[in-house]
Each structure stands twice: as structure tokens, then as C-alpha cells.
Motif scaffolding. Structure first.
Motif, PDB file in Angstrom:
ATOM      1  N   PRO A 128      -7.728 -27.683  43.412  1.00 52.52           N
ATOM      2  CA  PRO A 128      -7.412 -26.311  43.817  1.00 52.52           C
ATOM      3  C   PRO A 128      -6.660 -26.284  45.140  1.00 52.52           C
ATOM      4  O   PRO A 128      -6.837 -27.152  45.991  1.00 52.52           O
ATOM      5  CB  PRO A 128      -8.786 -25.657  43.970  1.00 52.52           C
ATOM      6  N   LYS A 129      -5.834 -25.275  45.292  1.00 47.21           N
ATOM      7  CA  LYS A 129      -5.109 -25.044  46.539  1.00 47.21           C
ATOM      8  C   LYS A 129      -5.816 -23.923  47.294  1.00 47.21           C
ATOM      9  O   LYS A 129      -6.562 -23.142  46.711  1.00 47.21           O
ATOM     10  CB  LYS A 129      -3.666 -24.668  46.240  1.00 47.21           C
ATOM     11  N   VAL A 130      -5.569 -23.856  48.602  1.00 50.93           N
ATOM     12  CA  VAL A 130      -6.185 -22.824  49.424  1.00 50.93           C
ATOM     13  C   VAL A 130      -5.125 -21.813  49.843  1.00 50.93           C
ATOM     14  O   VAL A 130      -4.070 -22.181  50.369  1.00 50.93           O
ATOM     15  CB  VAL A 130      -6.856 -23.433  50.677  1.00 50.93           C
ATOM     16  N   GLY A 131      -5.420 -20.563  49.595  1.00 46.57           N
ATOM     17  CA  GLY A 131      -4.549 -19.486  50.010  1.00 46.57           C
ATOM     18  C   GLY A 131      -5.246 -18.618  51.043  1.00 46.57           C
ATOM     19  O   GLY A 131      -6.469 -18.679  51.189  1.00 46.57           O
ATOM     20  N   VAL A 132      -4.474 -17.847  51.764  1.00 43.60           N
ATOM     21  CA  VAL A 132      -5.028 -16.843  52.663  1.00 43.60           C
ATOM     22  C   VAL A 132      -4.449 -15.494  52.266  1.00 43.60           C
ATOM     23  O   VAL A 132      -3.286 -15.395  51.880  1.00 43.60           O
ATOM     24  CB  VAL A 132      -4.736 -17.122  54.157  1.00 43.60           C
ATOM     25  N   GLY A 133      -5.274 -14.487  52.333  1.00 46.36           N
ATOM     26  CA  GLY A 133      -4.857 -13.113  52.097  1.00 46.36           C
ATOM     27  C   GLY A 133      -5.346 -12.268  53.247  1.00 46.36           C
ATOM     28  O   GLY A 133      -6.415 -12.553  53.816  1.00 46.36           O
ATOM     29  N   VAL A 134      -4.595 -11.238  53.612  1.00 45.15           N
ATOM     30  CA  VAL A 134      -4.951 -10.440  54.775  1.00 45.15           C
ATOM     31  C   VAL A 134      -4.994  -8.965  54.401  1.00 45.15           C
ATOM     32  O   VAL A 134      -4.000  -8.399  53.944  1.00 45.15           O
ATOM     33  CB  VAL A 134      -3.952 -10.660  55.932  1.00 45.15           C
ATOM     34  N   ILE A 135      -6.156  -8.379  54.613  1.00 42.66           N
ATOM     35  CA  ILE A 135      -6.303  -6.935  54.458  1.00 42.66           C
ATOM     36  C   ILE A 135      -6.016  -6.319  55.819  1.00 42.66           C
ATOM     37  O   ILE A 135      -6.759  -6.536  56.774  1.00 42.66           O
ATOM     38  CB  ILE A 135      -7.710  -6.563  53.955  1.00 42.66           C
ATOM     39  N   ILE A 136      -4.908  -5.592  55.888  1.00 46.62           N
ATOM     40  CA  ILE A 136      -4.508  -4.907  57.118  1.00 46.62           C
ATOM     41  C   ILE A 136      -4.790  -3.423  56.904  1.00 46.62           C
ATOM     42  O   ILE A 136      -4.250  -2.813  55.984  1.00 46.62           O
ATOM     43  CB  ILE A 136      -3.010  -5.113  57.413  1.00 46.62           C
ATOM     44  N   GLN A 137      -5.632  -2.874  57.756  1.00 51.29           N
ATOM     45  CA  GLN A 137      -6.024  -1.465  57.613  1.00 51.29           C
ATOM     46  C   GLN A 137      -5.429  -0.640  58.747  1.00 51.29           C
ATOM     47  O   GLN A 137      -5.504  -1.040  59.915  1.00 51.29           O
ATOM     48  CB  GLN A 137      -7.550  -1.355  57.623  1.00 51.29           C
ATOM     49  N   ASN A 138      -4.833   0.499  58.402  1.00 49.63           N
ATOM     50  CA  ASN A 138      -4.264   1.379  59.423  1.00 49.63           C
ATOM     51  C   ASN A 138      -5.293   2.429  59.860  1.00 49.63           C
ATOM     52  O   ASN A 138      -6.430   2.445  59.369  1.00 49.63           O
ATOM     53  CB  ASN A 138      -2.942   1.999  58.943  1.00 49.63           C
ATOM     54  N   GLU A 167      -7.094 -18.223  60.677  1.00 49.69           N
ATOM     55  CA  GLU A 167      -6.533 -17.157  61.503  1.00 49.69           C
ATOM     56  C   GLU A 167      -5.048 -17.387  61.785  1.00 49.69           C
ATOM     57  O   GLU A 167      -4.243 -16.450  61.692  1.00 49.69           O
ATOM     58  CB  GLU A 167      -7.315 -17.046  62.818  1.00 49.69           C
ATOM     59  N   ALA A 168      -4.686 -18.621  62.102  1.00 47.81           N
ATOM     60  CA  ALA A 168      -3.271 -18.931  62.367  1.00 47.81           C
ATOM     61  C   ALA A 168      -2.434 -18.720  61.109  1.00 47.81           C
ATOM     62  O   ALA A 168      -1.309 -18.199  61.181  1.00 47.81           O
ATOM     63  CB  ALA A 168      -3.124 -20.360  62.877  1.00 47.81           C
ATOM     64  N   ALA A 169      -2.971 -19.106  59.967  1.00 44.38           N
ATOM     65  CA  ALA A 169      -2.251 -18.899  58.708  1.00 44.38           C
ATOM     66  C   ALA A 169      -2.055 -17.412  58.443  1.00 44.38           C
ATOM     67  O   ALA A 169      -0.972 -16.978  58.028  1.00 44.38           O
ATOM     68  CB  ALA A 169      -3.010 -19.551  57.557  1.00 44.38           C
ATOM     69  N   ALA A 170      -3.088 -16.622  58.693  1.00 41.46           N
ATOM     70  CA  ALA A 170      -2.983 -15.176  58.485  1.00 41.46           C
ATOM     71  C   ALA A 170      -1.919 -14.566  59.387  1.00 41.46           C
ATOM     72  O   ALA A 170      -1.073 -13.793  58.927  1.00 41.46           O
ATOM     73  CB  ALA A 170      -4.342 -14.521  58.740  1.00 41.46           C
ATOM     74  N   ILE A 171      -1.953 -14.914  60.659  1.00 36.12           N
ATOM     75  CA  ILE A 171      -0.970 -14.381  61.614  1.00 36.12           C
ATOM     76  C   ILE A 171       0.445 -14.760  61.187  1.00 36.12           C
ATOM     77  O   ILE A 171       1.350 -13.929  61.179  1.00 36.12           O
ATOM     78  CB  ILE A 171      -1.300 -14.886  63.039  1.00 36.12           C
ATOM     79  N   LYS A 172       0.621 -16.031  60.810  1.00 39.19           N
ATOM     80  CA  LYS A 172       1.946 -16.532  60.398  1.00 39.19           C
ATOM     81  C   LYS A 172       2.443 -15.809  59.147  1.00 39.19           C
ATOM     82  O   LYS A 172       3.580 -15.313  59.102  1.00 39.19           O
ATOM     83  CB  LYS A 172       1.862 -18.035  60.131  1.00 39.19           C
ATOM     84  N   GLU A 173       1.606 -15.748  58.113  1.00 42.02           N
ATOM     85  CA  GLU A 173       2.034 -15.166  56.837  1.00 42.02           C
ATOM     86  C   GLU A 173       2.345 -13.679  56.969  1.00 42.02           C
ATOM     87  O   GLU A 173       3.340 -13.199  56.416  1.00 42.02           O
ATOM     88  CB  GLU A 173       0.966 -15.393  55.758  1.00 42.02           C
ATOM     89  N   VAL A 174       1.515 -12.948  57.699  1.00 37.56           N
ATOM     90  CA  VAL A 174       1.764 -11.514  57.871  1.00 37.56           C
ATOM     91  C   VAL A 174       3.087 -11.290  58.596  1.00 37.56           C
ATOM     92  O   VAL A 174       3.895 -10.456  58.186  1.00 37.56           O
ATOM     93  CB  VAL A 174       0.592 -10.823  58.606  1.00 37.56           C
ATOM     94  N   PHE A 175       3.343 -12.043  59.651  1.00 36.76           N
ATOM     95  CA  PHE A 175       4.592 -11.870  60.370  1.00 36.76           C
ATOM     96  C   PHE A 175       5.789 -12.236  59.496  1.00 36.76           C
ATOM     97  O   PHE A 175       6.782 -11.506  59.449  1.00 36.76           O
ATOM     98  CB  PHE A 175       4.618 -12.687  61.663  1.00 36.76           C
ATOM     99  N   GLU A 176       5.697 -13.373  58.781  1.00 37.58           N
ATOM    100  CA  GLU A 176       6.809 -13.805  57.919  1.00 37.58           C
ATOM    101  C   GLU A 176       7.140 -12.766  56.858  1.00 37.58           C
ATOM    102  O   GLU A 176       8.306 -12.568  56.530  1.00 37.58           O
ATOM    103  CB  GLU A 176       6.460 -15.120  57.216  1.00 37.58           C
ATOM    104  N   GLU A 177       6.114 -12.101  56.315  1.00 33.00           N
ATOM    105  CA  GLU A 177       6.340 -11.166  55.216  1.00 33.00           C
ATOM    106  C   GLU A 177       6.640  -9.745  55.667  1.00 33.00           C
ATOM    107  O   GLU A 177       7.396  -9.039  55.011  1.00 33.00           O
ATOM    108  CB  GLU A 177       5.121 -11.151  54.283  1.00 33.00           C
ATOM    109  N   THR A 178       6.015  -9.302  56.786  1.00 29.27           N
ATOM    110  CA  THR A 178       6.058  -7.884  57.139  1.00 29.27           C
ATOM    111  C   THR A 178       6.648  -7.579  58.511  1.00 29.27           C
ATOM    112  O   THR A 178       6.924  -6.422  58.804  1.00 29.27           O
ATOM    113  CB  THR A 178       4.642  -7.281  57.128  1.00 29.27           C
ATOM    114  N   GLY A 179       6.762  -8.583  59.372  1.00 34.94           N
ATOM    115  CA  GLY A 179       7.208  -8.347  60.734  1.00 34.94           C
ATOM    116  C   GLY A 179       6.108  -7.835  61.651  1.00 34.94           C
ATOM    117  O   GLY A 179       6.334  -7.671  62.853  1.00 34.94           O
ATOM    118  N   ASN A 225      -6.407 -10.662  66.254  1.00 36.05           N
ATOM    119  CA  ASN A 225      -7.793 -11.046  65.995  1.00 36.05           C
ATOM    120  C   ASN A 225      -8.252 -10.891  64.537  1.00 36.05           C
ATOM    121  O   ASN A 225      -9.225 -10.197  64.266  1.00 36.05           O
ATOM    122  CB  ASN A 225      -8.735 -10.256  66.915  1.00 36.05           C
ATOM    123  N   PRO A 226      -7.578 -11.531  63.595  1.00 35.34           N
ATOM    124  CA  PRO A 226      -8.058 -11.455  62.209  1.00 35.34           C
ATOM    125  C   PRO A 226      -9.430 -12.117  62.084  1.00 35.34           C
ATOM    126  O   PRO A 226      -9.717 -13.102  62.772  1.00 35.34           O
ATOM    127  CB  PRO A 226      -6.992 -12.222  61.428  1.00 35.34           C
TER     128      PRO A 226
END
Length: 142
Positions: A4-14, A46-58, A63-64
Motif C-alpha cells: 500500500p501507498k500512503v496518501g495525505v488528505g486535508v480538510i480545510i474549513q472556512n 504535516e509537511a506533506a499537507a502544507i506542501k500539497e495544499v499549497f501546490e494545488e490551491t495556493g 498548524n494542520p
């Protein structure tokens, strides 16, 4: 080795309690999904979450926090790709929402977590279900 591979997903709430969801294209079409990606060797969740969110959404998230773990067996049965996903939550972010990877995502929008668009990528759907139920682990057997 077939593991199995490991993924990260981020729930960003406004501030309106909505979460960010994108309409995927390419390899994950036609599914909707929260932002996320692959965990790289030596990378913290946490670093993966920060990186992926920025790469995809700007957006620059602050503090995830690890929220849940899902075992995404629906994808395995459908595509023979087994992923375990680490889900993080954040409600503090800066920046302007931008479509930074138009080859991977058609658009980003905010939705109430109880009203997510369909069809939805299983890892993301399980993550949101964990969020709503305040549940840490999801077997992913649906």
C-alpha cells in the motif's frame, strides 16, 4: 514489492464551516476530492499537507492536525491501487484560493461537509465521514 501507498488528505474549513473540495480531472476524473497527495520518503504528515495544499490551491495552511486514518479499499477493488490515507484538519490559512494545477483539478469550491458533491473519491469521502462522525479510523470497506 507490491505494498500500500500512503496518501495525505486535508480538510480545510472556512469561517462558514464549509470545507474545500475540488473537481478532479485526469487520473482521478470524474471524482470530487479534498486537497491531498502522496507522502514522500522522510516527510512528516504535516509537511506533506502544507506542501500539497499549497501546490494545488495556493493556500498556506497553519498548524494542520492529524484527524483520521482511512483504508481505501474501494479504490483497491476498482483500480488495484491500495492507499492508506492520513487525514489532517486545518481551519487557519492564508492566501488567495487559486487553481494551481489545472491539469489535475477543474475547480475548487466550498461545500458544507454534509452536502459534498458526487461522485466523490473514496479517500476523501471517508475522510469527510470521519470528520462528521468524529471518528478516527475508517475501514474503507464500503
Amino acid at each position: 514489492m507490491n505494498q500500500p501507498k500512503v496518501g495525505v488528505g486535508v480538510i480545510i474549513q472556512n469561517a462558514k464551516k464549509e470545507i474545500l473540495v475540488g473537481k478532479r480531472i485526469g487520473s482521478h476524473a470524474p471524482f470530487y476530492s479534498i486537497p491531498g497527495g502522496h507522502l514522500e520518503n522522510g516527510e512528516t504528515f504535516e509537511a506533506a499537507a502544507i506542501k500539497e495544499v499549497f501546490e494545488e490551491t495556493g493556500l498556506v495552511i497553519k498548524n494542520p492536525v492529524v484527524l483520521a486514518v482511512t483504508n481505501n479499499l474501494r479504490t483497491y477493488r476498482r483500480e488495484n491501487k491500495h492507499y492508506v490515507s492520513i487525514i489532517l484538519f486545518v481551519d487557519k490559512y492564508e492566501g488567495i484560493l487559486t487553481l494551481r494545477e489545472p491539469d489535475k483539478c477543474e475547480a475548487w469550491d466550498w461545500y458544507l461537509p454534509s452536502q459534498i458533491p458526487q461522485p466523490h473519491f473514496d479517500a476523501s469521502e471517508f475522510a469527510i465521514e470521519c470528520f462528521l462522525k468524529k471518528q478516527f479510523y475508517m475501514k474503507g470497506q464500503k
